[in-house]
Structure formats: C-alpha cells, structure tokens
Design a protein around this motif. Sequence first.
Motif, PDB file in Angstrom:
ATOM      1  N   LYS A 198     -15.288   2.351   3.284  1.00 45.51           N
ATOM      2  CA  LYS A 198     -15.063   3.759   2.987  1.00 45.51           C
ATOM      3  C   LYS A 198     -14.634   4.500   4.268  1.00 45.51           C
ATOM      4  O   LYS A 198     -13.717   5.308   4.262  1.00 45.51           O
ATOM      5  CB  LYS A 198     -16.376   4.358   2.464  1.00 45.51           C
ATOM      6  N   MET A 237     -19.915  10.063   9.044  1.00 46.85           N
ATOM      7  CA  MET A 237     -20.053   8.733   8.443  1.00 46.85           C
ATOM      8  C   MET A 237     -20.548   7.737   9.477  1.00 46.85           C
ATOM      9  O   MET A 237     -21.405   6.902   9.191  1.00 46.85           O
ATOM     10  CB  MET A 237     -18.703   8.256   7.897  1.00 46.85           C
ATOM     11  N   GLU A 274       0.846  -1.190   0.000  1.00 51.25           N
ATOM     12  CA  GLU A 274       0.000   0.000   0.000  1.00 51.25           C
ATOM     13  C   GLU A 274       0.878   1.236   0.000  1.00 51.25           C
ATOM     14  O   GLU A 274       1.962   1.237   0.562  1.00 51.25           O
ATOM     15  CB  GLU A 274      -0.877   0.014   1.241  1.00 51.25           C
ATOM     16  N   GLY A 275       0.366   2.290  -0.611  1.00 52.78           N
ATOM     17  CA  GLY A 275       1.164   3.509  -0.699  1.00 52.78           C
ATOM     18  C   GLY A 275       0.876   4.459   0.441  1.00 52.78           C
ATOM     19  O   GLY A 275       0.226   4.112   1.418  1.00 52.78           O
ATOM     20  N   LEU A 276       1.353   5.668   0.257  1.00 53.81           N
ATOM     21  CA  LEU A 276       1.251   6.687   1.281  1.00 53.81           C
ATOM     22  C   LEU A 276      -0.195   7.044   1.604  1.00 53.81           C
ATOM     23  O   LEU A 276      -0.569   7.192   2.753  1.00 53.81           O
ATOM     24  CB  LEU A 276       1.957   7.928   0.745  1.00 53.81           C
ATOM     25  N   SER A 277      -1.000   7.169   0.552  1.00 55.56           N
ATOM     26  CA  SER A 277      -2.408   7.399   0.834  1.00 55.56           C
ATOM     27  C   SER A 277      -3.050   6.022   0.849  1.00 55.56           C
ATOM     28  O   SER A 277      -2.579   5.104   0.184  1.00 55.56           O
ATOM     29  CB  SER A 277      -3.036   8.279  -0.229  1.00 55.56           C
ATOM     30  N   SER A 278      -4.118   5.889   1.636  1.00 57.40           N
ATOM     31  CA  SER A 278      -4.597   4.539   1.865  1.00 57.40           C
ATOM     32  C   SER A 278      -5.270   3.944   0.632  1.00 57.40           C
ATOM     33  O   SER A 278      -5.639   2.790   0.632  1.00 57.40           O
ATOM     34  CB  SER A 278      -5.526   4.498   3.072  1.00 57.40           C
ATOM     35  N   ASN A 279      -5.402   4.717  -0.446  1.00 54.81           N
ATOM     36  CA  ASN A 279      -5.954   4.124  -1.660  1.00 54.81           C
ATOM     37  C   ASN A 279      -4.885   3.825  -2.704  1.00 54.81           C
ATOM     38  O   ASN A 279      -5.192   3.432  -3.811  1.00 54.81           O
ATOM     39  CB  ASN A 279      -6.982   5.063  -2.303  1.00 54.81           C
ATOM     40  N   SER A 327     -11.154   3.532   5.204  1.00 60.68           N
ATOM     41  CA  SER A 327     -10.169   4.173   4.355  1.00 60.68           C
ATOM     42  C   SER A 327      -9.949   5.627   4.788  1.00 60.68           C
ATOM     43  O   SER A 327      -8.814   6.115   4.819  1.00 60.68           O
ATOM     44  CB  SER A 327     -10.641   4.035   2.909  1.00 60.68           C
ATOM     45  N   GLU A 378     -15.746  14.497   9.711  1.00 57.12           N
ATOM     46  CA  GLU A 378     -16.377  13.760   8.624  1.00 57.12           C
ATOM     47  C   GLU A 378     -16.554  12.280   8.986  1.00 57.12           C
ATOM     48  O   GLU A 378     -17.577  11.673   8.675  1.00 57.12           O
ATOM     49  CB  GLU A 378     -15.523  13.887   7.381  1.00 57.12           C
ATOM     50  N   ARG A 408      -2.286   8.192   8.261  1.00 58.01           N
ATOM     51  CA  ARG A 408      -1.137   8.481   7.381  1.00 58.01           C
ATOM     52  C   ARG A 408      -0.823   9.976   7.409  1.00 58.01           C
ATOM     53  O   ARG A 408       0.329  10.375   7.382  1.00 58.01           O
ATOM     54  CB  ARG A 408      -1.442   8.093   5.936  1.00 58.01           C
ATOM     55  N   ARG A 427      -7.899   5.530   8.033  1.00 57.77           N
ATOM     56  CA  ARG A 427      -6.488   5.214   7.806  1.00 57.77           C
ATOM     57  C   ARG A 427      -5.766   6.383   7.144  1.00 57.77           C
ATOM     58  O   ARG A 427      -4.594   6.643   7.408  1.00 57.77           O
ATOM     59  CB  ARG A 427      -6.362   3.950   6.950  1.00 57.77           C
ATOM     60  N   GLN A 428      -6.490   7.106   6.274  1.00 56.68           N
ATOM     61  CA  GLN A 428      -5.873   8.278   5.662  1.00 56.68           C
ATOM     62  C   GLN A 428      -5.511   9.307   6.736  1.00 56.68           C
ATOM     63  O   GLN A 428      -4.463   9.944   6.676  1.00 56.68           O
ATOM     64  CB  GLN A 428      -6.814   8.888   4.618  1.00 56.68           C
ATOM     65  N   THR A 443     -16.501  12.384   0.978  1.00 63.27           N
ATOM     66  CA  THR A 443     -15.938  11.083   0.590  1.00 63.27           C
ATOM     67  C   THR A 443     -16.625  10.546  -0.658  1.00 63.27           C
ATOM     68  O   THR A 443     -16.055   9.749  -1.383  1.00 63.27           O
ATOM     69  CB  THR A 443     -16.118  10.052   1.711  1.00 63.27           C
TER      70      THR A 443
END
Lengths: 363, 224
Positions: free
Chosen positions: B122, B159, A77-82, B125, B155, B132, B128-129, A282
């Motif tokens: 979602k 959710m 996985e990269g720096l952003s979680s996607n 994610s 946010e 990070r 986790r963002q 989102t």
Amino acid sequence: MAALERTALMDICAAAVLIVDSKGIVLDANLEARQLLIGAGSPLVGRTLLEVTLSGEVEQLWNTCRAGQAVRNVEVEGLSSNANLIVSMAPIGRSGSGHTDPERVIVVIRDISELRRLETIRRDFVANVSHELRTPLASIRAMAETLQDGALEDPSVARRFLGTIVTETERLSRIAADLLILSDAESQRPDKELFNLSPLLKEVLARSQPQAERASIRLTSTVADGLIVFANPDQMEQVVVNLVDNALKYTPGGGSVSVEAAAQGEEAVVHVRDTGIGILSTDLPRIFERFYRVDKARSRQSGGTGLGLSIVKHIVEAHSGRVTVTSEYNHGSEFTFALALYWDGRSAGDPGGLGSGMESSAE
Amino acid sequence: MTRTTFDEQLATLRHRLLAMASAADNMVGLAMQALIEQDVELAEQVIANDDTIDGLDLEIETECMRLLALQAPVARDLHLVGTALKAITDLERIGDHAVDIAKVARKLSRDSFYKPLVDLPKMASAVRQMLRDAMTSFVNHDLELVDKVVSDDDEVDTMFHRIRDELHAVMRRDPDLVVQASYLLFVAHYLERIADHVVNIAERVYYVETGELAQLAKTHKTAS
C-alpha cells in the motif's frame, strides 16, 4: 472514409485509440484516449507517446511494432499506479521494406482496472470468509478438545472454556447473520414504505445511550422532526445502528459521538460524527468492502464482523441514496448518508400523493 | 545552430528525463513485486536493471552539459536544463533504493512472512502514485499536482511510522522474527526515502514553471 465518420467511429470505441507518427508523436486521439490518458481534457495531439502514457513500457512496445512485430493485448501499468491497461498496436502504411518502419502506428488501449479490482475483491472475499469462519472455529475446537482431554474435571477451567466457546459461537452467528443481511441487501429490491425517519433515529440513539455511557463517550444528537422517506424501515434501522455502533467502537473514552439529521434540499441527510481514531486516506476507499479492516487485530477484538459498513453501503445504494465518509487520521470520522426526502414536515403536501414514480427509484 | 534544432534538443531532453522517471518507477514496482511474490529471479532482474538507470543518468548529464556549453540557454530553457541535472540524481537514487528493496526480496525469498504483506504494498503504491503525479505535473505544467505530491508525502510519512511501530511490536513479541522484521523495516525506510526524492523532483517542476526555488515541503523528514 469521410473524416466525420472516422471521428465518430473512433469516438464510439470503448477503448482509447491513438494514431502515432514515425517519430512517436500523436497525430490523432479519440474521446476515450483523452479521458484515459494524461490529464483528462488536456490535448494529446502533438505530444509524444511517452508523454501521454508516462510509460516506458508502452514506448518499448511501439518500438517493437515499428520493428515489424505485432503487439497484441499486452498488459502494462497505467497512469495511476493501480491502473491496468491492455495495449495492442498495428502498423499503418509502410516506408521501409516489408513490415518494418511503418509511417504510422495505431495504438489501442483498454482500461481493465475495474475488472482487476472486481477480481481482487472476489478473491479476497472468498479468502476472507474462510478466514473469518476458521478463526472462531479453531478456537472452539481447541477448547472442546481440551475439555475432552480432561479439563472437564476442573470446573473453573471448564467454565472459562465454555464461556469462550459461547462467545466464539456468538461471533460465528453474527457473521452468518451479517452475511445474510448483506446478500439480501444485494439481491432483493427493498420493500419500501413511507415512514418517518426521525423517531427511528431517536429510538436507536436512546438504545445506544447505555453503551456510550459504559465507554464514557458523550453521545449527542440533533434530529429534525418529520423526515419522511420512502424506504425500508428495518433496513434503515440497520444502517443507523451500524454507523452509530462503529462510531462508538472506534472512539476512545472521553470522546464524543454526535448524530445530526436534517432536511437539506430534497434529501434527508444524516451525519454521524465521532472524535475517534480516524481512518487514513489510503484506507478510506476500501472501508466499504466486505471484511476490509483497517486494523485487523483491533476490530476483531471489538467484536465486529467486518461487514457492517458494506451492509450500510448496499442498503443505502439499493435505496438510490448515497453514503460518504470523510476522516482525519487520529482526529475522527464523519459518515453521512442521504436519502430522497418526500415530506420534510414544512411543506403541507400529502406524502401519499407523491406515489407512482417512487418504485422506479430503486436501481 | 538554429532555434529549431535547439528546441528539438530540449524536447529530447524532456523525453529522456521522462523515460528515466518511468524506468525508475518501473523498477520500484518490480522490486516490490519480487518482495511480495518472493521471486528471486525478478529480484535479480531489478538488480541488473540498475545499469540502465545509471546509463540514462550519465547520458542526460552529458547532454545537459553540452547544452549549457554550446547553447548558453536562458530563462525557462535554463530552468529545464538545471532541473534535469538535479532530477536525474534523485531518479538515480530512486533506482538505487529499488535495488535495495530487490536485495531484501532476495534475502527474504525463503522466509514465510509473519503476515501477508499488505501495508508495504500500500505504501509502495502511494509512493509510486506520487512519482506519476510529479511526472504528470512536469508534462502538463500542472502546479496543483505539485502541491498534491508534497501533501501526499506527509501521508507516506504517517504510513511509515505506523509500519515502523508495528514492526517494532513484532520484534518485541517474537525474537525469531527480528531478522525478517528488520529487513521489512528497511523496505519501509527505502520507500519513505523514495517519496522524499519524489518531493525534490516535484520542487524542480515548480522551479521550471515559476523560476522560484522553493522548499515546498516544510520539513524533509527522514526516518526518525
């Protein structure tokens, strides 16, 4: 190899390339690495591999490589979680015996997030199309079978069932029609002509007025005159219809929808604002995807096909325009599209005289 | 002991803290994957992995105490050690919540979900963002990112409320789904708690950089 050539070679690579010393500290990094890894623009040299990737997995791979095992195309996985990254590592020089404990390790990282994203969109699309078609089909079939099994003899039930069958068939036709519009918008260059966007906007708004009144929504507009654009009028009408229709659908009674069109610099800019239910940030990046629905139950009820906004996006982009959205959850949304303006009614230029370069404006 | 070795020790401390954050983040990712793909083996692996995080927690705490005792750090160095001491607790709790999610994954591995899980992934994610971003702000000394983490938490709360309302509706509609929906509600709650821990960590990053102890989030909302 001379230093200049080495730098050029590294920078021309489409992948991030890092050279890491035996302590895990970055000695050199190429252009792509500076963009892909932590804080675009901040220096990478002198930091640890963990600091620049924030990934314990990558650090573990580096340890594997130092222990003499090749690391080839491992997905992390990269720096952003996607983000999805593909990592390869190779030892350079050697200080221990055999292939262990190299002096340096060269790390190559490719970003495949875009590829993964497209894959997901394609997979979702196929799944969605079949789902969207199956739902009305299932209900048509159930009604028809019940009629066959004797409900036909009961006129009141039969009439109700037939009504539903017609509604569901209409939905299927709408989906089929929207899919065709979308595939046209995606595959063909639009047939463009110079025309005045202002009357078209006013006409669409006049047609939407009864729908707004039925829903007790105030539909207002400020449309500047003489917004001459080089575009396909039918497609532009589709764009405006879809945006206004959406705004009306997602705004509760008592709310308002306003449309504003004006020349801004070299563009004709159209805003469609509503005081509706809004969109979570989102969801925002995905609402232009085919069949993407923020609230599935609600939008199906409202008769949408889930394709309206993708159609808008494809048409506008095929015209080299841009479409954007801002929204505040529970407060409303604003969709904006902009097209190059050829004659805004103030300058006395002859619109036809701007001719030849325009064809190339399609991408 | 010379300043250089002390600097090295601080660098090691930063490094271990980041490694622990990355491990916690990874656990949350794997736990969610186990839940979505109904993969019991993966869930077990996450549950077993908790020892790694707990180990790092102890290791870093010991290291911090040693630094405090032997080096008597001041100013920014002291902030860093103080931050590490606090942040490891938050990271350890994040690991625990990942284990909680993995346990739900184990429980629900044979159920068929009432709908494909979309909103929980979602939310995960987004959470986790945030983590990070908190890590990036720590590495890059970027206070703007700290603000982003704090506002993203709102946010995540939105959710959470949306998912909670939906699950309540599911339970009212179909009593057979009460067990499944209540477990999924737990998952949403764990994710929401993880986000709160991330906000704590972001606040500590703010402290390292400014020396100010700020309660950045207006309210620390928990599940309500």
